[in-house]
Design a protein around this motif. Structure first.
Motif, PDB file in Angstrom:
ATOM      1  N   ALA A 209       0.831  -1.206   0.000  1.00  0.00           N
ATOM      2  CA  ALA A 209       0.000   0.000   0.000  1.00  0.00           C
ATOM      3  C   ALA A 209       0.871   1.264   0.000  1.00  0.00           C
ATOM      4  N   VAL A 210       1.897   1.272   0.835  1.00  0.00           N
ATOM      5  CA  VAL A 210       2.792   2.428   0.894  1.00  0.00           C
ATOM      6  C   VAL A 210       3.542   2.597  -0.426  1.00  0.00           C
ATOM      7  N   ARG A 211       3.960   1.480  -1.009  1.00  0.00           N
ATOM      8  CA  ARG A 211       4.669   1.550  -2.291  1.00  0.00           C
ATOM      9  C   ARG A 211       3.804   2.188  -3.371  1.00  0.00           C
ATOM     10  N   ASN A 212       2.534   1.753  -3.408  1.00  0.00           N
ATOM     11  CA  ASN A 212       1.642   2.320  -4.426  1.00  0.00           C
ATOM     12  C   ASN A 212       1.425   3.806  -4.185  1.00  0.00           C
ATOM     13  N   GLN A 213       1.299   4.195  -2.903  1.00  0.00           N
ATOM     14  CA  GLN A 213       1.127   5.608  -2.606  1.00  0.00           C
ATOM     15  C   GLN A 213       2.398   6.402  -2.937  1.00  0.00           C
ATOM     16  N   THR A 214       3.548   5.753  -2.747  1.00  0.00           N
ATOM     17  CA  THR A 214       4.807   6.422  -3.082  1.00  0.00           C
ATOM     18  C   THR A 214       4.934   6.650  -4.591  1.00  0.00           C
ATOM     19  N   LEU A 215       4.509   5.653  -5.354  1.00  0.00           N
ATOM     20  CA  LEU A 215       4.613   5.754  -6.804  1.00  0.00           C
ATOM     21  C   LEU A 215       3.750   6.873  -7.381  1.00  0.00           C
ATOM     22  N   GLY A 217       3.029   9.521  -5.603  1.00  0.00           N
ATOM     23  CA  GLY A 217       3.473  10.758  -4.990  1.00  0.00           C
ATOM     24  C   GLY A 217       2.786  11.146  -3.714  1.00  0.00           C
ATOM     25  N   ASP A 218       1.918  10.243  -3.152  1.00  0.00           N
ATOM     26  CA  ASP A 218       1.238  10.576  -1.895  1.00  0.00           C
ATOM     27  C   ASP A 218       2.115  10.338  -0.668  1.00  0.00           C
ATOM     28  N   LYS A 219       3.105   9.489  -0.782  1.00  0.00           N
ATOM     29  CA  LYS A 219       3.983   9.186   0.341  1.00  0.00           C
ATOM     30  C   LYS A 219       5.436   9.355  -0.088  1.00  0.00           C
ATOM     31  N   PRO A 220       6.284   9.756   0.824  1.00  0.00           N
ATOM     32  CA  PRO A 220       7.698   9.879   0.484  1.00  0.00           C
ATOM     33  C   PRO A 220       8.329   8.499   0.319  1.00  0.00           C
ATOM     34  N   PRO A 221       9.344   8.362  -0.546  1.00  0.00           N
ATOM     35  CA  PRO A 221       9.991   7.050  -0.772  1.00  0.00           C
ATOM     36  C   PRO A 221      10.578   6.445   0.508  1.00  0.00           C
ATOM     37  N   ILE A 222      10.950   7.262   1.433  1.00  0.00           N
ATOM     38  CA  ILE A 222      11.553   6.737   2.664  1.00  0.00           C
ATOM     39  C   ILE A 222      10.587   5.857   3.442  1.00  0.00           C
ATOM     40  N   ASP A 223       9.261   6.139   3.286  1.00  0.00           N
ATOM     41  CA  ASP A 223       8.264   5.296   3.956  1.00  0.00           C
ATOM     42  C   ASP A 223       8.271   3.887   3.381  1.00  0.00           C
ATOM     43  N   SER A 224       8.491   3.778   2.072  1.00  0.00           N
ATOM     44  CA  SER A 224       8.551   2.454   1.456  1.00  0.00           C
ATOM     45  C   SER A 224       9.761   1.672   1.976  1.00  0.00           C
ATOM     46  N   VAL A 225      10.872   2.363   2.139  1.00  0.00           N
ATOM     47  CA  VAL A 225      12.056   1.698   2.675  1.00  0.00           C
ATOM     48  C   VAL A 225      11.807   1.224   4.105  1.00  0.00           C
ATOM     49  N   GLU A 226      11.171   2.054   4.897  1.00  0.00           N
ATOM     50  CA  GLU A 226      10.867   1.669   6.282  1.00  0.00           C
ATOM     51  C   GLU A 226       9.919   0.476   6.320  1.00  0.00           C
ATOM     52  N   ALA A 227       8.900   0.479   5.454  1.00  0.00           N
ATOM     53  CA  ALA A 227       7.965  -0.651   5.380  1.00  0.00           C
ATOM     54  C   ALA A 227       8.690  -1.920   4.951  1.00  0.00           C
ATOM     55  N   ALA A 228       9.641  -1.770   4.017  1.00  0.00           N
ATOM     56  CA  ALA A 228      10.398  -2.936   3.566  1.00  0.00           C
ATOM     57  C   ALA A 228      11.268  -3.492   4.684  1.00  0.00           C
ATOM     58  N   ILE A 229      11.889  -2.624   5.457  1.00  0.00           N
ATOM     59  CA  ILE A 229      12.721  -3.079   6.584  1.00  0.00           C
ATOM     60  C   ILE A 229      11.874  -3.865   7.583  1.00  0.00           C
ATOM     61  N   THR A 230      10.652  -3.400   7.823  1.00  0.00           N
ATOM     62  CA  THR A 230       9.766  -4.123   8.751  1.00  0.00           C
ATOM     63  C   THR A 230       9.464  -5.522   8.239  1.00  0.00           C
TER      64      THR A 230
END
Length: 487
Positions: A209-215, A217-230
Motif C-alpha cells: 500500500a505504501v509503495r503504491n502511494q509512493t509511486l 506521490g502521496d507518500k515519500p519514498p523513505i516510507d517504502s524503505v521503512e515498510a520494507a525493513i519491517t
C-alpha cells in the motif's frame, strides 16, 4: 530529476527484494492435520517402549512370588548304593523320601521307604529284605514356628509386588508427563510461528500500500524503505520460528512409536489443537482431592510403604531366629510295601512302631542375630523419616503447582485485556495514519508490540497447560484429558 530516478530505482529494488522474501514464506501445504493430545495419549500408552518396559516390572515381581512359592513345592528324592567284594555283599542300600512342606507352622510332612541290607550294614539302619515304609512329620517348636526363612521370603516377595506396581505407575507417569510437556512446547512454537507469519503478511500488505502511494506521490519514498525493513525484520523472526517449530515437532516425535516398535514422525502439516484463552482453574475441592489421593496412592509413598512392609516381615523373622531351635520329628514305620498284602499288626503302622527325634540348638551370645535385628530396626526408622519427609514434600509440591496455576490464570486475564487495549491503540493509529496524522514507524511499533503480546499470551497458555500436567504428575496420578477443549 536525477533524484527522482534514483528514488524510483531504489524503490523498485526494495520492492523486488521484499517480494522475493515474502514469496519464500508462503507454505504450499494443502491441508493441516490436527494432532490432539488425546491422539498422543493413545500412541504413548499403546506403543511407547518405556511404557511396555514398565509393565514388565510387575511381571518380574510376580515371577519372584512364584519363585518363592517354590520353597513349598513337594520334593522327591531317592538314593541307591551297593558294595560287593569277595562274594560278600557289604551293603545294599535304597532310600527314597517325599517331603511336602506345609505352609502352617513351618512343618514338613514326609513319606519314605528305606531298604538297607548287607553284611556290614549299620545295625541302626538295617532292615529286612522287605524294607521299611514311614509316614511322619517334622515340626519346629521354637525357632521357625511363627515364621521361617521360606515364609519370610514369600511374604517379602508379595510385598514387593505392590512396590513394583507403584514403580510401574511412576515410570509411566514420568513418560506421559515428558510427552505432555513436549506437546505444549510444540503448541507454543507453532502458535509463535503462526503469529509471526501473520505479522509478515500484515507488513507485506502495508508495504504494497505504501509503495503504491509512493509511486503516485502521496507518500515519500523513505516510507517504502521503512515498510520494507519491517517486512525483512519479521521475515528473519519467521525463519527462526520455522526452525523452532520443526525442532519441537522432532522432539515430540520421540514419544511416537507404532505397534511394531518402529519410530514414527509427525508429518510437516501436523498442527496442535487449539485451546481456549480463558482457562478454568481447578477448584479447592480438586486440590483437596489430589492431596488426599496423593497421600493414599502416590507411587513414591506406595513404594516406601511396600518397603516398610518388607522390613516389618524381615524384623519378625530376625526376632524369630533369636529363639532356640527346637525341632521335633516323628514317623510311624511299617514293613508294608503296598496296601493289598497282609502284614502282621506288630510290623504294620501302629503306635508301637515309630521313630522320633529331637534337635536343639541355641547360640549363647546371639551377637549375629542381635546385630541383624538392630540393623533392620534402624532401616525401619530411616524409612519412617523418609516417608514423613516425602509425604510433606509431595503435598507442598502439589500446592506449589496449584499456586502457579492460579498465578497463570491471573496473568493470562491481564494479558488478554492488554491485547484488547493494544488492538484499540493500533486501530486508532491506523485511522490517524490514513488521515496523515501518524507515521509508519508508530504503526509498525504498535503492531509489533501487539504481535509480541499475543505470542506472550500463547506462552502463558502453554505454561498453564504444562503446570496443569505437573499438578497431576506431582500428585502421582494421570491427568484427565477431558479438561482440554477447542477454542
Amino acid at each position: 530529476m536525477k533524484l527522482k530516478r534514483y528514488l524510483a530505482a531504489t524503490l523498485m529494488a526494495v520492492t523486488l527484494s521484499v517480494a522475493d522474501a515474502y514469496t519464500q514464506t508462503i507454505q504450499t501445504t494443502d491441508t493441516n492435520s490436527v494432532f490432539r493430545l488425546e491422539d498422543l495419549e493413545e500412541l504413548v500408552f499403546k506403543n511407547h517402549p518405556i511404557v511396555k518396559q514398565a509393565a514388565l516390572l510387575s511381571e518380574a515381581a510376580k515371577a519372584n512370588v512364584l519363585q518363592s512359592l517354590g520353597y513349598f513345592d513337594p520334593a522327591l528324592k531317592a538314593s541307591f548304593g551297593r558294595k560287593l567284594f569277595g562274594n560278600t555283599e557289604y551293603y545294599n542300600n535304597w532310600g527314597s523320601e517325599l517331603k511336602i512342606p506345609l505352609y502352617i507352622a513351618g512343618a514338613d510332612l514326609k513319606v519314605g521307604y528305606d531298604r538297607n541290607v548287607g553284611t556290614y550294614t549299620n545295625p541302626e539302619t538295617r532292615t529286612n529284605t522287605s524294607g521299611l515304609s514311614a509316614v511322619g512329620i517334622s515340626i519346629p517348636l521354637g525357632q521357625g514356628l511363627l515364621i521361617d526363612a521360606r515364609r519370610s521370603t514369600l511374604w517379602q516377595a508379595k510385598a514387593m509386588v505392590s512396590y513394583a506396581e507403584a514403580d510401574k505407575v511412576k515410570q509411566i507417569n514420568s513418560v506421559w508427563y515428558a510427552a505432555v510437556k513436549d506437546y505444549w512446547n510444540w503448541y507454543y512454537s507453532y502458535r509463535e510461528y503462526t503469529l509471526t507469519k501473520e505479522g509478515v503478511d500484515l507488513a507485506y500488505k502495508r508495504f504494497k500500500a505504501v509503495r503504491n502511494q509512493t509511486l503516485i506521490g502521496d507518500k515519500p519514498p523513505i516510507d517504502s524503505v521503512e515498510a520494507a525493513i519491517t517486512v525483512q525484520d519479521r521475515q528473519i523472526q519467521l525463519e527462526k520460528s520455522t526452525i523452532e517449530v520443526q525442532n519441537a515437532l522432532l522432539v515430540l516425535s520421540n514419544h511416537l512409536w507404532n505397534e511394531k516398535g518402529l519410530p514414527l514422525e509427525l508429518p510437516r502439516n501436523a498442527v496442535p489443537q487449539t485451546i481456549k484463552e480463558t482457562v478454568v482453574l481447578p477448584g479447592n475441592a480438586v486440590l483437596d482431592s489430589l492431596l488426599q489421593q496423593a497421600e493414599r496412592q502416590h507411587p513414591e509413598l506406595v513404594k516406601l510403604r511396600a518397603k516398610g512392609s518388607q522390613l516389618d516381615i524381615e524384623r519378625r523373622y530376625r526376632q524369630e531366629v533369636m529363639k532356640p531351635k527346637i525341632n521335633i520329628s516323628g514317623a510311624l514305620i511299617s514293613s508294608r510295601r503296598d496296601f493289598n498284602s497282609y502284614i502282621p499288626d506288630y510290623y504294620d503302622f501302629n503306635w508301637s512302631n515309630y521313630k522320633v527325634g529331637l534337635e536343639f540348638a541355641f547360640p549363647l551370645f546371639l551377637r549375629a542375630e542381635r546385630g541383624k535385628l538392630r540393623e533392620v530396626k534402624i532401616k525401619q526408622q530411616q524409612l519412617n523419616y523418609d516417608l514423613q519427609q516425602s509425604g510433606r514434600e509431595i503435598g507442598n509440591d502439589i500446592t506449589k503447582s496449584y499456586n502457579s496455576l492460579s498465578a497463570y490464570k491471573s496473568q493470562l486475564g491481564v494479558q488478554i485485556q492488554s491485547i484488547n487495549n493494544q488492538q484499540i491503540l493500533l486501530t486508532g493509529e491506523l485511522q490517524k495514519f490514513d488521515l496523515g496524522e501518524s507515521t509508519l514507524f508508530l504503526i509498525n511499533s504498535r503492531e509489533s508490540k501487539l504481535i509480541d503480546m499475543k505470542i506472550k499470551r500463547e506462552s502463558m497458555i502453554s505454561g498453564y497447560q504444562k503446570t496443569l500436567a505437573e499438578l497431576y504428575y506431582k500428585a502421582g496420578i494421570r491427568q484427565n484429558q477431558g479438561i482440554y477443549s477447542d477454542r
